[in-house]
Scaffold this motif. Structure first.
Motif, short mmCIF file in Angstrom:
data_model
loop_
_atom_site.label_atom_id
_atom_site.label_comp_id
_atom_site.label_asym_id
_atom_site.label_seq_id
_atom_site.Cartn_x
_atom_site.Cartn_y
_atom_site.Cartn_z
N LYS A 216 5.26 85.95 -28.02
CA LYS A 216 4.07 85.55 -28.70
C LYS A 216 3.21 86.78 -28.50
O LYS A 216 2.57 87.10 -29.41
CB LYS A 216 3.38 84.44 -27.57
N ASP A 217 3.42 87.62 -27.54
CA ASP A 217 2.93 89.02 -27.50
C ASP A 217 3.47 89.94 -28.79
O ASP A 217 2.27 90.67 -29.08
CB ASP A 217 3.26 89.77 -26.18
N ALA A 220 1.54 88.53 -31.63
CA ALA A 220 -0.14 88.99 -31.72
C ALA A 220 -0.53 90.47 -31.69
O ALA A 220 -1.23 90.70 -32.84
CB ALA A 220 -0.69 88.87 -30.40
N SER A 227 -4.16 87.03 -29.22
CA SER A 227 -3.04 85.78 -28.56
C SER A 227 -3.87 84.37 -28.63
O SER A 227 -2.87 83.49 -28.86
CB SER A 227 -2.45 86.36 -27.46
N ASP A 228 -4.78 84.36 -28.17
CA ASP A 228 -5.55 83.05 -28.09
C ASP A 228 -5.95 82.27 -29.40
O ASP A 228 -6.46 81.26 -29.29
CB ASP A 228 -6.69 83.10 -27.02
N LEU A 230 -3.76 82.09 -31.72
CA LEU A 230 -2.27 81.58 -32.28
C LEU A 230 -2.11 80.00 -31.75
O LEU A 230 -2.17 79.77 -30.64
CB LEU A 230 -1.35 82.53 -31.68
N CYS A 247 -2.16 81.22 -37.16
CA CYS A 247 -3.64 81.65 -36.82
C CYS A 247 -4.49 80.52 -37.09
O CYS A 247 -4.25 79.88 -38.09
CB CYS A 247 -3.98 83.05 -37.32
#
Length: 642
Positions: A216-217, A220, A227-228, A230, A247
């Motif tokens: 996830k990192d 992003a 990241s929030d 996603l 997104c």
């Protein structure tokens, strides 16, 4: 036997002969190495196949001058170096079956193709070996392997790409353009291998330097989104599984450059999957914009053919319609989230472009107030208070205002408009006494309304103290659109009977494709039946589409059913886009107007309705319906924190 022509135009017989190995290599190189980015892709994929956990790439002149790839993989044995630069020599296929291919490369063409058109140097050292060995290939002519200095792993250096094929080099773009293509390749590779540290330099400058990361990192960073924002996707149907991150619809781009797709760990650019993405996002983003996402499709190896093109970025699925339907459905289910669930549109006002306030001079304003410390000393252009702030929000800002005329009757959808008219009791006293509990937040994330701004935006306070701004017209437009869409998807569309049925002549394949979907088309208001051997009889048309060219519509549907292999007429753009436009227009005219004053009960009812309906985070045109202003954003705006 072939023929050719002499200067006088007469036919001259040409004998069949075998091409030289050098010409064969140049032809193969033209297929595998189309541009520097293609050569880079092959080299980096070789490094990953060798088990590398760190890869360094140096690019000069967009890759035309030099490409250097260094990895810490398993390396190549000295006695295998000469084979490594021979065509169709590989360590990645252990049998003659091209089915269960688990490596990125397998054709044994990359290094020989690069060596045929460039100056190639290969330096490799096995783990635990005392020394490295090297070999060079220039224009297809290779040297003998010899001892060399080098770390464990492999270094591949490509210089003067296409020097042996100057005609191909003339078709290359500028160094900047070729470098951007190479960067896109590296971004795809970085997403396919988050476990690998990757350093990518171009013209001596670090473009990115990534350590091994959580997926996830890595996503992003590569997608360049918070990241929030996603949304996690993980769905399975039979032997197929689709994972990744989407997104939210508030983040879009003008091109498809923000879409990254893997199939069985292989980065691909596949038209079937891109079409599925477009259809899945179509109802929640603005037309002409492209979503941002990372998808990883896992399919059984025997159900996909990767040996379609030498570049290995194109695929052929055993059942394209099944894959397309699965991806569309999976994306739609993730995006079908109301404002009460994770993934709503949130916009930090501190990200927007700020302006110099008339009452605050530029030399007394703190550096962190709207500009960075490094930019605070730069003279600022004075902006009048009447000018509007502008920011690239990823959507087209728009406020719709309508006169108070009655809603237009567009027909076809007998939609009962939900009314928010309630007794005009004031709820001010009740609102002032409301105290939120933390456990109430999931059920009412859009909070309690406290007022209306410009009789267009509802201002509410969330349980955690955040301020929520809701565009009343955009929000109600989405809710109305969802009710219309439900009727469409259930096939409850009014039909308009034609006074004289129309006869349409079609090819055999078009006729059969439409007759397979005859029952589905009937539910959508389009009744057809076989008429003779090569024709169809059209008896009714969908009422919302009356007045349109129905014969052109049917031909378009048939063409899409044949070309895309779709098993459902509902999935075709021809039918869906026409209904989508009608529904969007009806929802727009049938919704609460911007400029209409609402009481507190009406505002609260609208917010509660948003929390219960899918896709309520954006309007049918892709613009956000609500924005959040957090405590941190407020404190930054007032200079309380940096």
């Amino acid at each position: 036997m072939t023929t050719s022509f002499d200067k006088s135009g007469e036919h001259v017989r040409a004998s069949i002969h075998r091409l030289s190995d050098h010409v064969v290599d140049l032809i193969a190189a033209g297929e595998v190495v189309e541009r520097p980015a293609a050569a880079l892709k092959e080299l980096v994929e070789n490094a990953l196949d060798a088990g590398a956990t760190r890869i360094e790439v140096d690019l000069w002149g967009g890759g035309c001058e030099s490409i250097e790839v260094t990895d810490n993989g398993s390396g190549i044995a000295p006695d295998e170096l000469a084979l490594a630069v021979e065509r169709h020599c590989t360590s990645k296929l252990n049998d003659n079956q091209l089915v269960h291919i688990r490596t990125l490369g397998f054709r044994g063409e990359a290094l020989p193709s690069i060596g045929a058109s460039a100056r190639l140097s290969l330096i490799s050292r096995l783990k635990g070996a005392e020394t490295a060995w090297s070999i060079t290939v220039e224009g297809g002519v290779k040297s003998e392997p010899m001892p060399s200095a080098g770390e464990e792993g492999t270094i591949v250096i490509v210089r003067d790409l296409f020097f042996a094929t100057p005609a191909r080099r003339k078709f290359l773009k500028s160094a900047r353009v070729e470098g951007s293509h190479a960067e896109m390749v590296m971004r795809r590779v970085a997403l396919s291998a988050p476990h690998c540290a990757i350093l990518f330099r171009s013209e001596g400058r670090d473009v990115f330097n990534l350590p091994p990361q959580d997926l996830k990192d890595r996503v992003a960073f590569i997608l360049n989104v918070p990241s929030d924002s996603l949304l996690t996707l993980d769905e399975q149907r039979g032997a197929m599984r689709l994972t990744g991150f989407l997104c939210n619809p508030g983040h879009t781009r003008p091109t498809g450059a923000g879409q990254f797709i893997l199939v069985n760990d292989r980065p691909v650019i596949d038209p079937v999957l891109r079409t599925a993405v477009r259809v899945g996002y179509r109802s929640v983003i603005e037309r002409g914009r492209f979503p941002i996402l990372f998808l990883h499709l896992h399919v059984p190896f025997e159900r996909v053919d990767v040996n379609v093109h030498p570049a290995k970025t194109e695929l052929r699925f055993a059942d394209e319609a099944e894959v397309r339907a699965f991806v569309i459905g999976a994306i739609g289910r993730v995006l079908t989230r109301g404002a009460s669930q994770v993934g709503g549109i949130e916009a930090d006002i501190t990200h927007f472009t700020t302006q110099t306030l008339p009452s605050i001079s530029t030399h007394t304003r703190p550096a962190h107030f709207g500009v960075s410390a490094s930019a605070s000393s730069t003279p600022q252009k004075k902006i009048s208070s009447s000018e509007n702030n502008k920011a690239d929000l990823g959507f087209s800002p728009s406020v719709r205002r309508f006169p108070e005329e009655s809603v237009q009757d567009l027909g076809g959808f007998a939609e009962s408009q939900k009314s928010y008219t309630t007794p005009q009791d004031s709820l001010r006293e009740e609102l002032e006494s409301v105290e939120f509990e933390q456990e109430d937040y999931p059920s009412q994330p859009l909070g309690v309304p406290i007022g209306q701004i410009h009789t267009t935006y509802i201002l509410s306070v969330a349980p955690n103290g955040d301020l929520i701004l809701t565009d009343q017209h955009a929000a109600h437009e989405r809710l109305t659109h969802e009710r219309l869409r439900k009727r469409f998807e259930e096939g409850r569309i009014s039909a308009q009977v034609l006074l004289l049925p129309e006869v349409l002549d079609l090819s055999k394949s078009e006729r059969e494709a439409l007759l397979v979907c005859q029952e589905e088309l009937s539910r959508l208001g389009l009744e057809i039946e076989a008429f003779g051997e090569g024709s169809l009889l059209i008896r009714t048309i969908p009422a919302p589409l009356k007045g349109g060219d129905v014969t052109a519509l049917i031909r378009d549907i048939a063409e899409e059913l044949i070309e895309e292999g779709a098993s459902s007429a509902r999935q075709t753009d021809s039918l869906d886009q026409r209904f989508e436009a009608i529904m969007a227009r009806m929802a727009c005219h049938g919704s609460i107007r911007a400029g209409r004053k609402l009481n507190f009960e009406e505002m609260g009812a609208l917010l509660r309705d948003m929390e219960q309906h899918p896709r309520s985070n954006t309007c049918p045109h892709g613009r956000p319906t609500w924005l959040r202003l957090t405590k941190d954003a407020l404190e930054k705006m007032f200079g309380r924190v940096k």
